[in-house]
Scaffold this motif. Structure first.
Motif, PDB file in Angstrom:
ATOM      1  N   LEU A 128      61.734  56.835  88.568  1.00 45.31           N
ATOM      2  CA  LEU A 128      60.835  55.798  88.064  1.00 45.31           C
ATOM      3  C   LEU A 128      59.411  56.291  88.254  1.00 45.31           C
ATOM      4  O   LEU A 128      59.144  57.083  89.171  1.00 45.31           O
ATOM      5  CB  LEU A 128      61.002  54.483  88.836  1.00 45.31           C
ATOM      6  N   ARG A 129      58.506  55.784  87.424  1.00 44.31           N
ATOM      7  CA  ARG A 129      57.085  56.076  87.617  1.00 44.31           C
ATOM      8  C   ARG A 129      56.336  54.754  87.716  1.00 44.31           C
ATOM      9  O   ARG A 129      56.347  53.946  86.778  1.00 44.31           O
ATOM     10  CB  ARG A 129      56.512  56.905  86.483  1.00 44.31           C
ATOM     11  N   LEU A 130      55.697  54.561  88.834  1.00 45.51           N
ATOM     12  CA  LEU A 130      54.865  53.387  89.044  1.00 45.51           C
ATOM     13  C   LEU A 130      53.425  53.696  88.657  1.00 45.51           C
ATOM     14  O   LEU A 130      52.957  54.817  88.841  1.00 45.51           O
ATOM     15  CB  LEU A 130      54.913  52.939  90.501  1.00 45.51           C
ATOM     16  N   SER A 131      52.745  52.679  88.133  1.00 46.24           N
ATOM     17  CA  SER A 131      51.334  52.808  87.780  1.00 46.24           C
ATOM     18  C   SER A 131      50.538  51.735  88.495  1.00 46.24           C
ATOM     19  O   SER A 131      51.039  50.640  88.748  1.00 46.24           O
ATOM     20  CB  SER A 131      51.138  52.647  86.272  1.00 46.24           C
ATOM     21  N   CYS A 132      49.293  52.053  88.788  1.00 48.50           N
ATOM     22  CA  CYS A 132      48.385  51.084  89.409  1.00 48.50           C
ATOM     23  C   CYS A 132      47.019  51.262  88.774  1.00 48.50           C
ATOM     24  O   CYS A 132      46.409  52.330  88.892  1.00 48.50           O
ATOM     25  CB  CYS A 132      48.315  51.298  90.916  1.00 48.50           C
ATOM     26  N   VAL A 133      46.558  50.217  88.115  1.00 48.56           N
ATOM     27  CA  VAL A 133      45.255  50.260  87.462  1.00 48.56           C
ATOM     28  C   VAL A 133      44.227  49.581  88.344  1.00 48.56           C
ATOM     29  O   VAL A 133      44.418  48.440  88.781  1.00 48.56           O
ATOM     30  CB  VAL A 133      45.307  49.569  86.084  1.00 48.56           C
ATOM     31  N   LEU A 134      43.135  50.279  88.590  1.00 44.32           N
ATOM     32  CA  LEU A 134      42.022  49.769  89.386  1.00 44.32           C
ATOM     33  C   LEU A 134      40.934  49.284  88.438  1.00 44.32           C
ATOM     34  O   LEU A 134      40.472  50.038  87.583  1.00 44.32           O
ATOM     35  CB  LEU A 134      41.474  50.872  90.291  1.00 44.32           C
ATOM     36  N   SER A 135      40.511  48.019  88.598  1.00 51.30           N
ATOM     37  CA  SER A 135      39.449  47.493  87.754  1.00 51.30           C
ATOM     38  C   SER A 135      38.466  46.701  88.598  1.00 51.30           C
ATOM     39  O   SER A 135      38.725  46.391  89.758  1.00 51.30           O
ATOM     40  CB  SER A 135      40.032  46.592  86.656  1.00 51.30           C
ATOM     41  N   GLY A 136      37.320  46.390  87.965  1.00 55.53           N
ATOM     42  CA  GLY A 136      36.283  45.665  88.672  1.00 55.53           C
ATOM     43  C   GLY A 136      35.276  46.628  89.259  1.00 55.53           C
ATOM     44  O   GLY A 136      34.909  47.606  88.636  1.00 55.53           O
ATOM     45  N   ARG A 137      34.856  46.375  90.473  1.00 55.50           N
ATOM     46  CA  ARG A 137      33.864  47.221  91.125  1.00 55.50           C
ATOM     47  C   ARG A 137      34.403  48.636  91.311  1.00 55.50           C
ATOM     48  O   ARG A 137      35.577  48.825  91.637  1.00 55.50           O
ATOM     49  CB  ARG A 137      33.496  46.617  92.483  1.00 55.50           C
ATOM     50  N   THR A 138      33.560  49.621  91.103  1.00 52.85           N
ATOM     51  CA  THR A 138      33.977  51.003  91.318  1.00 52.85           C
ATOM     52  C   THR A 138      33.254  51.566  92.531  1.00 52.85           C
ATOM     53  O   THR A 138      32.215  51.057  92.950  1.00 52.85           O
ATOM     54  CB  THR A 138      33.677  51.872  90.087  1.00 52.85           C
TER      55      THR A 138
END
Length: 123
Positions: A18-28
């Motif tokens: 399986l491949r999990l993804s995690c998207v980071l958004s908002g403040r960088t």
């Protein structure tokens, strides 16, 4: 406001991937680290893998070395967890986390956490 959204969990047979993804958004952040943790029912949350965004250095739990790979896509602000040779013992809710200090650590001291995605490995 920082948001982490995981996806990619599901049901897979032992030996599968399986491949999990995690998207980071908002403040960088200029320097930050991203980590994957997991928690099985009745057990404490445990470290899986981590990556420091600016230099790509990685850290893995012994239990997943050689089977799991953490990687990133700068353009998509996304971190991935590629999981191969999955075992029933890998069954857990997997959480993505971010630490704006950039510290690469296995401790669950990350500042921001996602809601988790369920991974179930059948025997």
């Amino acid at each position: 406001q920082v948001q982490l959204v995981e996806s990619g969990g599901g049901l897979v047979q032992a030996g599968g991937s399986l491949r999990l993804s995690c998207v980071l958004s908002g403040r960088t952040f200029r320097y930050f680290a991203m980590g994957w943790f997991r928690q099985a029912p009745g057990l404490e949350r445990e470290f899986v893998a981590a990556l420091r965004w600016n230099d790509g250095n990685t850290l893995y739990a012994d239990s997943v070395k050689g089977r799991f790979t953490i990687s990133k896509d700068n353009a998509k602000n996304t971190v991935y967890l590629e999981m191969n040779s999955l075992k029933p013992g890998d069954t857990a809710v997997y959480y993505c986390a971010a630490d704006p200090s950039g510290r690469l650590t296995a401790a669950p001291t990350y500042t921001y956490w996602g809601q988790g995605t369920q991974v179930t490995v059948s025997s």
